[in-house]
Design a protein around this motif. Structure first.
Motif, short mmCIF file in Angstrom:
data_model
loop_
_atom_site.label_atom_id
_atom_site.label_comp_id
_atom_site.label_asym_id
_atom_site.label_seq_id
_atom_site.Cartn_x
_atom_site.Cartn_y
_atom_site.Cartn_z
N GLY A 206 0.80 -1.21 0.00
CA GLY A 206 0.00 0.00 0.00
C GLY A 206 0.83 1.26 0.00
O GLY A 206 1.93 1.30 -0.57
N ALA A 207 0.31 2.30 0.64
CA ALA A 207 0.98 3.61 0.65
C ALA A 207 0.59 4.37 1.92
O ALA A 207 -0.47 4.14 2.50
N ARG A 208 1.46 5.27 2.34
CA ARG A 208 1.14 6.17 3.46
C ARG A 208 0.64 7.47 2.87
O ARG A 208 1.40 8.32 2.45
N LEU A 209 -0.68 7.61 2.83
CA LEU A 209 -1.33 8.76 2.20
C LEU A 209 -1.97 9.70 3.21
O LEU A 209 -2.40 10.80 2.83
N ASP A 210 -2.02 9.30 4.48
CA ASP A 210 -2.74 10.06 5.51
C ASP A 210 -1.74 10.62 6.52
O ASP A 210 -0.83 9.91 6.96
#
Length: 258
Positions: A216-220
């Motif tokens: 996934g990704a760190r978007l927050d």
């Protein structure tokens, strides 16, 4: 002071998945929600109410789209909505609660994944938001900006980053935009102050086992003014139960409330 931020991807569906039952157990002072996809008048049902909290909403003009909210146990001195430009205000992307010692903001940056027009709108929004960050530095108070930026900052913040360098959310100029916020303007990525580990993601694509495999990704983010850096005490991403494609980000600050 405990602050939680979470991109619901639709508050009605997140509630069905148990979001509010979970929130009741978290002892949060301020809860910032984004991407509600519902208007305030549609959320009269008791399940959207948290006992002991004041709730404030900023709706998008369009039905079933965007929208942000703040739930707080402490009565704010003031609530501000919008940033004065159309891409924010018509789409319900920014709300701020002012307390005695700090202002907490719930915000979202639009996604650019749907094509060139979407990416152009995202970049125009980013320019307006950057201008607001600059103005914030002239204020005589501290700020915590919470929400989904739809950008992974560093290679450690995105799985399979090498193949995603031409994809919205990891474009070089998007990452440079975050560099300017953190390095030139001096704002603080609160989570990274305490957790330097790789693969600390807050979003996973909606396909089988992405969350299980941690692809996934760190978007927050929770982004603070520099003076709050020393107050950041605990930071974690809640992954145990999914309420949407995103995960709640929980950070504790040594800041008095109210």
């Amino acid at each position: 002071m405990r602050v939680i931020t979470f991109n619901t991807k639709g508050i009605e569906q997140a509630a069905e998945y148990g979001l509010f039952d979970w929130l009741e157990q978290q002892n949060a002072d301020v809860i910032c929600l984004q991407n509600l996809k519902a208007k305030e008048y549609q959320l009269d049902d008791e399940r959207y109410h948290l006992e002991g909290y004041h709730a404030y909403f900023f709706d998008a003009w369009e039905d079933g789209y965007s929208g942000v909210a703040i739930y707080t146990r402490h009565l704010p001195k003031a609530i501000m909505t919008g940033l004065g430009f159309e891409l924010c205000d018509q789409h319900g992307r920014f709300i701020q609660a002012d307390f005695e010692h700090v202002s907490v903001c719930s915000m979202s940056v639009p996604s650019g994944l749907k094509g060139e027009d979407a990416q152009a709108a995202k970049e125009a929004y980013m320019e307006g938001l950057l201008g607001h960050f600059r103005k914030t530095l002239r204020k005589r108070r501290e700020f915590i900006f919470c929400g989904s930026l739809n950008i992974a900052h560093k290679t450690m913040d995105l799985s399979n980053w090498y193949a995603n360098q031409t994809v919205s959310g990891f474009l070089p100029h998007e990452r440079e935009w975050l560099d300017e916020i953190f390095e030139e303007l001096g704002f603080v990525d609160a989570f990274r102050e305490l957790n330097k580990a790789e693969r600390q993601f807050t979003w996973w694509p909606d396909y089988n086992r992405a969350r299980t495999l941690n692809e996934g990704a760190r978007l927050d983010y929770q982004i603070t003014t520099a003076n709050l850096k020393k107050t950041i005490k605990n930071a974690r991403i809640y992954r145990e139960k999914p309420f949407s494609e995103h995960a709640p980000l929980i950070i504790d600050y040594d800041v008095p409330m109210p």
